[in-house]
Design an enzyme around this catalytic site. Structure first.
Site: not given
Length: 336
Positions: A148, A151, A192, A212
């Site tokens: 990801y 890319g 979610s 974090q």
């Protein structure tokens, strides 16, 4: 198609962000061609748009060439959550790279402006905070997130090379954590995950010590930024950060969700996933200057809308054909 309306292609148009963008463009008077391969996009996300004048939907994977006639292109197609993009990392890379080439080729043929939905993940685990567009990032090129992260970085390269070589009108935005209704309950994203766990009365899973940080942008604000970026002139290319600069710890978000849901859930800690960024906050001065844009929906208000969405989803048992809800998978706390 109405006689005077622009026809706009939205790849990934049945996804979480894409479906909100399709709706916004239709409301603005455009005709919309929604293209999606339905790997992570869902027909339910755009069901309310089917039948509206000017809306068309096409099942197609952009790793294959596409020949359509449109006036502008928003390229949002790509799995954006770790649970999805790590399921088939090779196809994730192909979607970002070959998909970008196909959409750029289409834009070149049509001489149409094209917007690339890039991501804050191009910054990796950043050594610069907050993240500014001139920062080149700290990305692991061979880790489990690389399909990801790299890319999307390669896609940005292709967009700017098409600009330099073909004078194509490109727009590149880097999207930070975005949330809101139509998020998939199975996507492993922190908002979610926390909401579903709280609604089900399960433990809230926090990875690492929870210190974090992330910055959460409501989807309507994000979509407004995308539209504003597309409407800029030929010389405005980006990249431009789009996100909410208000920063929260993961533990702080978990506590807020538990409070708002009124859940008995406990917060439990699990080991931090590989390459999980420690800090994530956008510098949005460029967006404010070029787009006159800033987020308007504060976290508590946006979370309530999102919680209500998942409450309806849970009540209708529509997250699974058999009525069961998603498993509590241990995924990391990243978003697009």
């Amino acid at each position: 198609m109405s006689s005077n309306a622009k026809r706009i292609l939205v790849t990934g148009g049945a996804g979480f962000i894409g479906s909100h963008l399709c709706e916004r463009l239709l409301d603005d008077g455009a005709d919309v061609l929604c293209v999606d391969n339905f790997f992570t996009g869902r027909r339910d996300n755009v069901a309310h748009l089917i039948g509206r004048p000017g809306f068309d939907i096409l099942r197609h994977d952009i790793t294959l060439p596409l020949s359509v006639e449109v006036d502008a292109i928003y390229n949002l197609a790509c799995p954006a959550s770790p649970v999805h993009y790590q399921h088939d990392p090779i196809h994730t890379t192909k979607t970002s790279v070959i998909g970008a080439l196909n959409m750029l080729g289409l834009a070149k043929r049509l001489r149409a402006p094209i917007l690339q939905a890039s991501t804050s993940e191009v910054y990796g685990d950043p050594a610069v905070h907050p993240q500014v567009e001139d920062y080149w990032g700290n990305v692991n090129p061979v880790g489990p997130r690389s399909s990801y992260d790299e890319g999307k970085r390669c896609a940005e390269t292709l967009f700017f090379d098409y600009r330099r070589q073909h004078d194509l009108s490109i727009k590149v935005v880097r999207i930070f954590n975005t949330y809101g209704p139509r998020m998939h309950p199975d996507d492993g994203r922190v908002v979610s995950n926390f909401i579903m766990q709280a609604l089900e009365g399960k433990d809230i899973t926090v990875y690492g010590d929870g210190s974090q940080t992330r910055s959460f942008c409501y989807v309507d604000d994000l979509v407004d930024g995308l539209v504003r970026m597309m409407h800029t002139g030929h010389d405005t290319t980006g990249p431009v950060n789009l996100g909410n600069p208000e920063e929260f710890t993961i533990t702080g978000l978990a506590e807020l969700v538990v409070e708002m849901v009124g859940s008995p859930s406990r917060i439990v800690h699990r080991p931090l996933p590989t390459d999980d960024p420690r800090q994530r906050r956008p510098e949005i001065a460029r967006a404010a200057d070029l787009l006159d844009w800033q987020p308007k929906v504060e976290l508590r208000r946006g979370l309530m809308r999102t919680i209500n969405h998942f409450r309806r989803l849970t009540a209708s048992k529509s997250a699974r054909p058999n009525g069961a809800m998603r498993p509590n998978t241990a995924m990391d706390q990243m978003e697009i």
